[in-house]
Design a protein around this motif. Structure first.
Motif, mmCIF file in Angstrom:
data_model
loop_
_atom_site.group_PDB
_atom_site.id
_atom_site.type_symbol
_atom_site.label_atom_id
_atom_site.label_comp_id
_atom_site.label_asym_id
_atom_site.label_seq_id
_atom_site.Cartn_x
_atom_site.Cartn_y
_atom_site.Cartn_z
ATOM 1 N N ARG A 93 0.849 -1.077 0.036
ATOM 2 C CA ARG A 93 0.044 0.038 0.026
ATOM 3 C C ARG A 93 0.818 1.230 -0.082
ATOM 4 N NH1 ARG A 93 -3.304 0.252 5.052
ATOM 5 N NH2 ARG A 93 -1.611 1.138 5.938
ATOM 6 N N GLY A 101 -5.843 4.188 0.138
ATOM 7 C CA GLY A 101 -5.508 2.906 0.816
ATOM 8 C C GLY A 101 -5.761 1.672 0.224
ATOM 9 N N LYS A 102 -5.624 2.064 -1.105
ATOM 10 C CA LYS A 102 -5.541 0.884 -2.130
ATOM 11 C C LYS A 102 -4.277 -0.218 -2.041
ATOM 12 C CE LYS A 102 -5.197 -0.172 -7.116
ATOM 13 N NZ LYS A 102 -3.966 -1.117 -6.958
ATOM 14 N N LEU A 103 -4.919 -1.642 -1.654
ATOM 15 C CA LEU A 103 -3.876 -2.487 -1.626
ATOM 16 C C LEU A 103 -3.666 -3.188 -2.923
ATOM 17 C CD1 LEU A 103 -5.182 -4.314 1.571
ATOM 18 C CD2 LEU A 103 -3.032 -3.216 1.351
ATOM 19 N N PHE A 105 -2.071 -6.625 -4.602
ATOM 20 C CA PHE A 105 -1.962 -7.863 -4.088
ATOM 21 C C PHE A 105 -1.017 -8.757 -4.969
ATOM 22 C CE2 PHE A 105 -4.622 -8.674 -0.403
ATOM 23 C CZ PHE A 105 -5.442 -7.553 -0.427
ATOM 24 N N TYR B 33 -14.276 -0.950 0.632
ATOM 25 C CA TYR B 33 -13.603 -1.463 -0.526
ATOM 26 C C TYR B 33 -14.518 -2.836 -0.938
ATOM 27 C CZ TYR B 33 -9.786 1.159 1.533
ATOM 28 O OH TYR B 33 -9.076 2.165 2.099
ATOM 29 N N TYR B 35 -13.530 -5.947 -3.709
ATOM 30 C CA TYR B 35 -12.450 -6.477 -4.549
ATOM 31 C C TYR B 35 -13.208 -7.749 -5.105
ATOM 32 C CZ TYR B 35 -8.686 -4.022 -1.489
ATOM 33 O OH TYR B 35 -8.065 -3.235 -0.948
ATOM 34 N N LEU B 43 -6.255 -10.398 -5.657
ATOM 35 C CA LEU B 43 -7.382 -9.407 -5.457
ATOM 36 C C LEU B 43 -7.337 -8.148 -6.356
ATOM 37 C CD1 LEU B 43 -7.592 -11.401 -2.836
ATOM 38 C CD2 LEU B 43 -9.044 -9.793 -1.949
ATOM 39 N N VAL B 97 -7.481 5.791 5.949
ATOM 40 C CA VAL B 97 -6.752 5.312 4.916
ATOM 41 C C VAL B 97 -5.659 4.334 4.950
ATOM 42 C CG1 VAL B 97 -5.495 7.515 4.538
ATOM 43 C CG2 VAL B 97 -6.223 6.102 2.737
ATOM 44 N N GLN B 101 -7.001 -3.084 6.493
ATOM 45 C CA GLN B 101 -8.298 -3.448 6.383
ATOM 46 C C GLN B 101 -8.712 -4.771 6.677
ATOM 47 O OE1 GLN B 101 -8.591 -3.007 1.735
ATOM 48 N NE2 GLN B 101 -7.383 -1.202 1.903
#
Lengths: 115, 112
Positions: A93, A101-103, A105, B33, B35, B43, B97, B101
Motif C-alpha cells: 500500500r 488505501g488501495k492494496l 496484491f 472497498y 475486491y 485481489l 486510509v 483493512q
C-alpha cells in the motif's frame, strides 16, 4: 504502477518443515508491506505488516523483513503446522497522496502442510 | 461485534440477470472497498468509498455500480451479469486510509 510478485505455488510441506514464500514488489516511494492469510472458506486476515525499510513484522511464528535494497518481503516460518495450510497473499500500500488505501496484491501462494 | 459481513455467500446467475451484493460493517469504519478474487491474479479493487455518500472507481470498475447510502453498508451491483464476472467478491473496511483493512468472508458468484 505498483506490482507484487509471489513465488509460484502450490507449496507442499511436511509438518515441522521450514517455510519460505518469496515476495518482491515494484512501487514508487515508500510503501507499506503486508502478508494476508486466507484459510479455507474464509476471508483474508492480516498476518503481519511492516511500514518502513528494515522493519520486521511477526505474528504466530511467521516473520518477514522489509528489504528496500532488494524490494522484497519474504515470509518465513521455522516450523509449520497442519493448521498453517492456507493461501498466503503478499500486498503493498502506498503512503498518502491519492492512494485511498488501495492494496495491491500478489497472486497468492497455496500452502499445504501434511502430518 | 460481527466485523464485516457479506450477503449472500453464494449465488448462481444467468447471463443478463442483475443482482446486488451487500456488505455491512459494525466497526464505524469510514473506508470501504470491493475486491474481486480470480485464480492466479490475487485481489483487484473494483470500487471504494471514503465515507457515507461517496464512491469512486478502482482498477476494474466496468460492469459494476456501487452505493454507500449508509455508513455501515456498501452495496455492489451487477446490472447485466456476464460470465467474465464469475469470481469471488470480497468486501473490506478500514477506519482510516492508512489503517488495516478488515475483510468479509466473501461471496462466490457464478454467471452461466
Amino acid at each position: 504502477g505498483n506490482s507484487v510478485t509471489q513465488m509460484e505455488g502450490p507449496v507442499t510441506l511436511s509438518e515441522e518443515a521450514f517455510l519460505t514464500i518469496n515476495c518482491t514488489y515494484t512501487a514508487t516511494g515508500y510503501p507499506s508491506l503486508f502478508w494476508y492469510v486466507q484459510y479455507p472458506g474464509e476471508g483474508l486476515q492480516l498476518l503481519l505488516k511492516a511500514t518502513k525499510a528494515d522493519d520486521k513484522g511477526s505474528n504466530k511464528g511467521f516473520e518477514a523483513t522489509y528489504r528496500k535494497e532488494t524490494t522484497s518481503f519474504h515470509l518465513e516460518k521455522g516450523s509449520v503446522q497442519v493448521s498453517d495450510s492456507a493461501v498466503y497473499f503478499c500486498a503493498l500500500r502506498n503512503a498518502g497522496g491519492t492512494s485511498y488505501g488501495k492494496l495491491t496484491f500478489g497472486q497468492g501462494t497455496i500452502l499445504t502442510v501434511h502430518p | 461485534n460481527a466485523g464485516v459481513t457479506q450477503t449472500p455467500k453464494f449465488r448462481v446467475l444467468k447471463t443478463g440477470q442483475s443482482m446486488t451484493l451487500l456488505c455491512a460493517q459494525d466497526m464505524n469504519h469510514e473506508y470501504m472497498y470491493w475486491y474481486r478474487q480470480d485464480p492466479g491474479m490475487g485481489l483487484r479493487l473494483i470500487h471504494y468509498s471514503v465515507g457515507e455518500g461517496t464512491t469512486a472507481k478502482g482498477e476494474v470498475p466496468d460492469g459494476y455500480n456501487v452505493s454507500r447510502l449508509k455508513k455501515q453498508n456498501f452495496l455492489l451491483g451487477l446490472e447485466s451479469a456476464a460470465p467474465s464476472q464469475t469470481s469471488v467478491y470480497f468486501c473490506a473496511s478500514s477506519p482510516r486510509v492508512q489503517e488495516t483493512q478488515y475483510f468479509g468472508p466473501g461471496t462466490r458468484l457464478l454467471v452461466l
